[in-house]
Design a protein around this motif. Sequence first.
Motif, PDB file in Angstrom:
ATOM      1  N   LYS A  71      -5.986   4.808   0.461  1.00  0.00           N
ATOM      2  CA  LYS A  71      -6.254   3.405   0.789  1.00  0.00           C
ATOM      3  C   LYS A  71      -5.404   2.986   1.988  1.00  0.00           C
ATOM      4  O   LYS A  71      -4.279   3.475   2.171  1.00  0.00           O
ATOM      5  CB  LYS A  71      -5.950   2.496  -0.392  1.00  0.00           C
ATOM      6  CG  LYS A  71      -6.923   2.641  -1.564  1.00  0.00           C
ATOM      7  CD  LYS A  71      -6.654   1.588  -2.625  1.00  0.00           C
ATOM      8  CE  LYS A  71      -7.664   1.683  -3.762  1.00  0.00           C
ATOM      9  NZ  LYS A  71      -7.442   0.622  -4.771  1.00  0.00           N
ATOM     10  N   VAL A  72      -5.955   2.076   2.769  1.00  0.00           N
ATOM     11  CA  VAL A  72      -5.241   1.518   3.917  1.00  0.00           C
ATOM     12  C   VAL A  72      -5.356   0.002   3.854  1.00  0.00           C
ATOM     13  O   VAL A  72      -6.467  -0.541   3.727  1.00  0.00           O
ATOM     14  CB  VAL A  72      -5.814   2.015   5.259  1.00  0.00           C
ATOM     15  CG1 VAL A  72      -4.994   1.451   6.422  1.00  0.00           C
ATOM     16  CG2 VAL A  72      -5.853   3.535   5.308  1.00  0.00           C
TER      17      VAL A  72
ATOM     18  N   GLN B 274      -8.066  -4.815   2.389  1.00  0.00           N
ATOM     19  CA  GLN B 274      -8.073  -3.392   2.032  1.00  0.00           C
ATOM     20  C   GLN B 274      -9.093  -2.743   2.952  1.00  0.00           C
ATOM     21  O   GLN B 274     -10.272  -2.670   2.660  1.00  0.00           O
ATOM     22  CB  GLN B 274      -8.450  -3.197   0.566  1.00  0.00           C
ATOM     23  CG  GLN B 274      -8.278  -1.771   0.104  1.00  0.00           C
ATOM     24  CD  GLN B 274      -8.406  -1.645  -1.402  1.00  0.00           C
ATOM     25  OE1 GLN B 274      -7.475  -1.938  -2.131  1.00  0.00           O
ATOM     26  NE2 GLN B 274      -9.569  -1.231  -1.847  1.00  0.00           N
TER      27      GLN B 274
ATOM     28  N   SER C 265      -9.650   0.248   4.171  1.00  0.00           N
ATOM     29  CA  SER C 265     -10.304   1.517   3.871  1.00  0.00           C
ATOM     30  C   SER C 265      -9.959   1.948   2.460  1.00  0.00           C
ATOM     31  O   SER C 265      -8.791   1.959   2.069  1.00  0.00           O
ATOM     32  CB  SER C 265      -9.863   2.603   4.856  1.00  0.00           C
ATOM     33  OG  SER C 265     -10.419   3.862   4.519  1.00  0.00           O
TER      34      SER C 265
ATOM     35  N   TRP D 101      -8.529  11.753   5.377  1.00  0.00           N
ATOM     36  CA  TRP D 101      -7.383  10.925   5.701  1.00  0.00           C
ATOM     37  C   TRP D 101      -6.057  11.564   5.299  1.00  0.00           C
ATOM     38  O   TRP D 101      -4.997  11.141   5.770  1.00  0.00           O
ATOM     39  CB  TRP D 101      -7.512   9.564   5.007  1.00  0.00           C
ATOM     40  CG  TRP D 101      -8.699   8.781   5.464  1.00  0.00           C
ATOM     41  CD1 TRP D 101      -9.991   8.913   5.038  1.00  0.00           C
ATOM     42  CD2 TRP D 101      -8.710   7.761   6.457  1.00  0.00           C
ATOM     43  NE1 TRP D 101     -10.804   8.029   5.701  1.00  0.00           N
ATOM     44  CE2 TRP D 101     -10.043   7.303   6.579  1.00  0.00           C
ATOM     45  CE3 TRP D 101      -7.739   7.170   7.256  1.00  0.00           C
ATOM     46  CZ2 TRP D 101     -10.417   6.293   7.455  1.00  0.00           C
ATOM     47  CZ3 TRP D 101      -8.099   6.159   8.131  1.00  0.00           C
ATOM     48  CH2 TRP D 101      -9.425   5.734   8.227  1.00  0.00           C
TER      49      TRP D 101
ATOM     50  N   ASP E  73       0.744   8.035   8.282  1.00  0.00           N
ATOM     51  CA  ASP E  73       0.492   6.616   8.000  1.00  0.00           C
ATOM     52  C   ASP E  73       0.063   5.884   9.267  1.00  0.00           C
ATOM     53  O   ASP E  73      -0.873   5.070   9.249  1.00  0.00           O
ATOM     54  CB  ASP E  73       1.757   5.959   7.444  1.00  0.00           C
ATOM     55  CG  ASP E  73       1.994   6.308   5.991  1.00  0.00           C
ATOM     56  OD1 ASP E  73       1.034   6.692   5.300  1.00  0.00           O
ATOM     57  OD2 ASP E  73       3.155   6.200   5.545  1.00  0.00           O
TER      58      ASP E  73
ATOM     59  N   ARG F 204      -3.537   6.730  10.135  1.00  0.00           N
ATOM     60  CA  ARG F 204      -4.489   6.085   9.229  1.00  0.00           C
ATOM     61  C   ARG F 204      -4.668   4.617   9.579  1.00  0.00           C
ATOM     62  O   ARG F 204      -5.796   4.100   9.613  1.00  0.00           O
ATOM     63  CB  ARG F 204      -4.004   6.208   7.779  1.00  0.00           C
ATOM     64  CG  ARG F 204      -4.019   7.616   7.226  1.00  0.00           C
ATOM     65  CD  ARG F 204      -3.386   7.632   5.842  1.00  0.00           C
ATOM     66  NE  ARG F 204      -3.103   8.982   5.386  1.00  0.00           N
ATOM     67  CZ  ARG F 204      -2.194   9.300   4.478  1.00  0.00           C
ATOM     68  NH1 ARG F 204      -1.446   8.342   3.934  1.00  0.00           N
ATOM     69  NH2 ARG F 204      -2.013  10.548   4.111  1.00  0.00           N
ATOM     70  N   ILE F 205      -3.552   3.946   9.833  1.00  0.00           N
ATOM     71  CA  ILE F 205      -3.609   2.524  10.172  1.00  0.00           C
ATOM     72  C   ILE F 205      -4.371   2.319  11.469  1.00  0.00           C
ATOM     73  O   ILE F 205      -5.224   1.420  11.584  1.00  0.00           O
ATOM     74  CB  ILE F 205      -2.170   1.959  10.261  1.00  0.00           C
ATOM     75  CG1 ILE F 205      -1.547   1.914   8.852  1.00  0.00           C
ATOM     76  CG2 ILE F 205      -2.168   0.589  10.910  1.00  0.00           C
ATOM     77  CD1 ILE F 205      -0.044   1.699   8.862  1.00  0.00           C
TER      78      ILE F 205
ATOM     79  N   ALA G  17      -8.144   2.968  10.898  1.00  0.00           N
ATOM     80  CA  ALA G  17      -8.739   1.890  10.108  1.00  0.00           C
ATOM     81  C   ALA G  17      -8.923   0.640  10.945  1.00  0.00           C
ATOM     82  O   ALA G  17      -9.963  -0.036  10.865  1.00  0.00           O
ATOM     83  CB  ALA G  17      -7.873   1.590   8.886  1.00  0.00           C
TER      84      ALA G  17
ATOM     85  N   GLY H 189       0.473  -2.795   8.810  1.00  0.00           N
ATOM     86  CA  GLY H 189      -0.344  -2.151   7.798  1.00  0.00           C
ATOM     87  C   GLY H 189       0.434  -1.105   7.015  1.00  0.00           C
ATOM     88  O   GLY H 189       1.586  -0.784   7.321  1.00  0.00           O
TER      89      GLY H 189
ATOM     90  N   SER I  79      -0.476   2.543   4.246  1.00  0.00           N
ATOM     91  CA  SER I  79      -1.490   3.401   3.640  1.00  0.00           C
ATOM     92  C   SER I  79      -0.876   4.141   2.471  1.00  0.00           C
ATOM     93  O   SER I  79       0.362   4.227   2.348  1.00  0.00           O
ATOM     94  CB  SER I  79      -2.045   4.405   4.657  1.00  0.00           C
ATOM     95  OG  SER I  79      -1.140   5.475   4.884  1.00  0.00           O
TER      96      SER I  79
END
Length: 490
Positions: free
Chosen positions: A332-333, A377, A379, A389, A394, A397-398, A401, A420, A422
């Motif tokens: 999750k991100v 949220q 992703s 991912w 991190d 990912r941020i 997203a 953000g 993740s």
Amino acid sequence: MERVEGIQTAPEEYIAFIEGSLPAPEEAKRVLILGAGLAGLTAGKLLKDAGHDVTILEGSDRVGGRVYTIREPFTEGNYFEAGPMRIPDYHELTLALINQFGLETNEFINTTDNDLYYVNNRLVRRFQYEDDPDILGFPVSEDESGETAAELLKSALNAFYRLYENSTDEEREELVRGFEQYSMESFLRNNPVGRSLSGDAVRKIQVMLGIEGFPELSFIDIFRNIISTIFGENTNFLEITGGNDQLPKAFLEYLADNVIFDRKVTSVINGPQQVVVQTEDREGRIYTYEGDVVITTIPFSAFQFVRVTPFNSLSYEKRKAIQTIHYVSSVKVGLEFSEKFWERDGMRGGSLTTDLPIQFTHYPSSRIGEPGPGVVQASYTWGDNARLWESLTDEQRIRFALDFLASIHGEYVRDLYLGGASYSWAQNPFAAGCFTLYAPNQAADYPEIIRRPEGRMHFAGEHSSDLHGWVEGAVESGVRAALEVNEAKE
């Protein structure tokens, strides 16, 4: 399809135990509980209240396990749920705990008519898609056109659903045994009791309904734990106002003196007269604890690193289940923005579904209309989609997203971005995965094998319940294990 009756509902006496207490035991026991997630906390509170000597060993520095609300680096009051984000309103054990602790809830707005779909390079609203199910350009066969993914799925499952819904418990066990060899995709493509679907129709279902990440996993388990719950027409959802981590934290009022943090379990001696649990802290120091019984709530994915002796104190079937049960990955991100731009775009709760790597975006259901920053949220991926991912940092990912969200809502959202975070559950050393889903040929025999006590060892946790992937499953397993220990004879 209505939600399936008879499998998600906890035994009535379990609710009474949570609201009241366990029966008085013949004698108090020294109980070691491995893990301070919802299963361990539930079992611990019930057993302590019944008069047992309870010690809960937790490897991390917090309670909650996979119930994890991330609050940093967000502004005060903002957060996102790295773990469970919604509670079905018929998960009675979870709600009983929430009520017992006096926690406030609000509606989790799972879907709205304004939900966004960005699929096959086309952006539409939910109401547009439902008016014209072919608007997203899936090349389904002629007899499948004009149907939404949910309608296609229902048409394929209706025959099996009727069989299941109208069966006794014994007949359901036979259905599980008769259909457990099917993966989700093989059932839909080669339906033995109803409508078979084309590959493109299955793809439409996978993308639109979120089953894309695990088509090869057990049809039975997905039917019972995901389809019948998330897509039930009468299902409403709740969230704990201010963050779902308030539920596990509420247990600390009763168990603060019983939980020991920074104790990663390394071995268990499952002896004939007592159990001995060895742990180590993050500095490598060794700590040993003795008890009459042990309840392990450690997910079997991570439990494989725990040495259990004597070897034959665990049955062959149990060791096989520990080594072969399947855990689904999830990443999750969460992204924070200085303004709630999504509300201007008509998103007051609800979600965005895409065939992009972000898979699902969920918009906040609380503090709607209030000025100031908010967290999306951005992703939510699971199964094979999450693996895309897991290789990223991190920061990556941020960034990805944010890029994907900007491609849908507009480049201006970059100027509103504040920060953000993740989270990858596959990379959590105490979980090694997000939740359990059986592979084919596991749904019939594994539940009993997983729950079965072995000597002085008892087993709890979401993986040992019939409700994989839900808080309710963890709570139910905690009550069951506490009852086993409370009634066990020396």
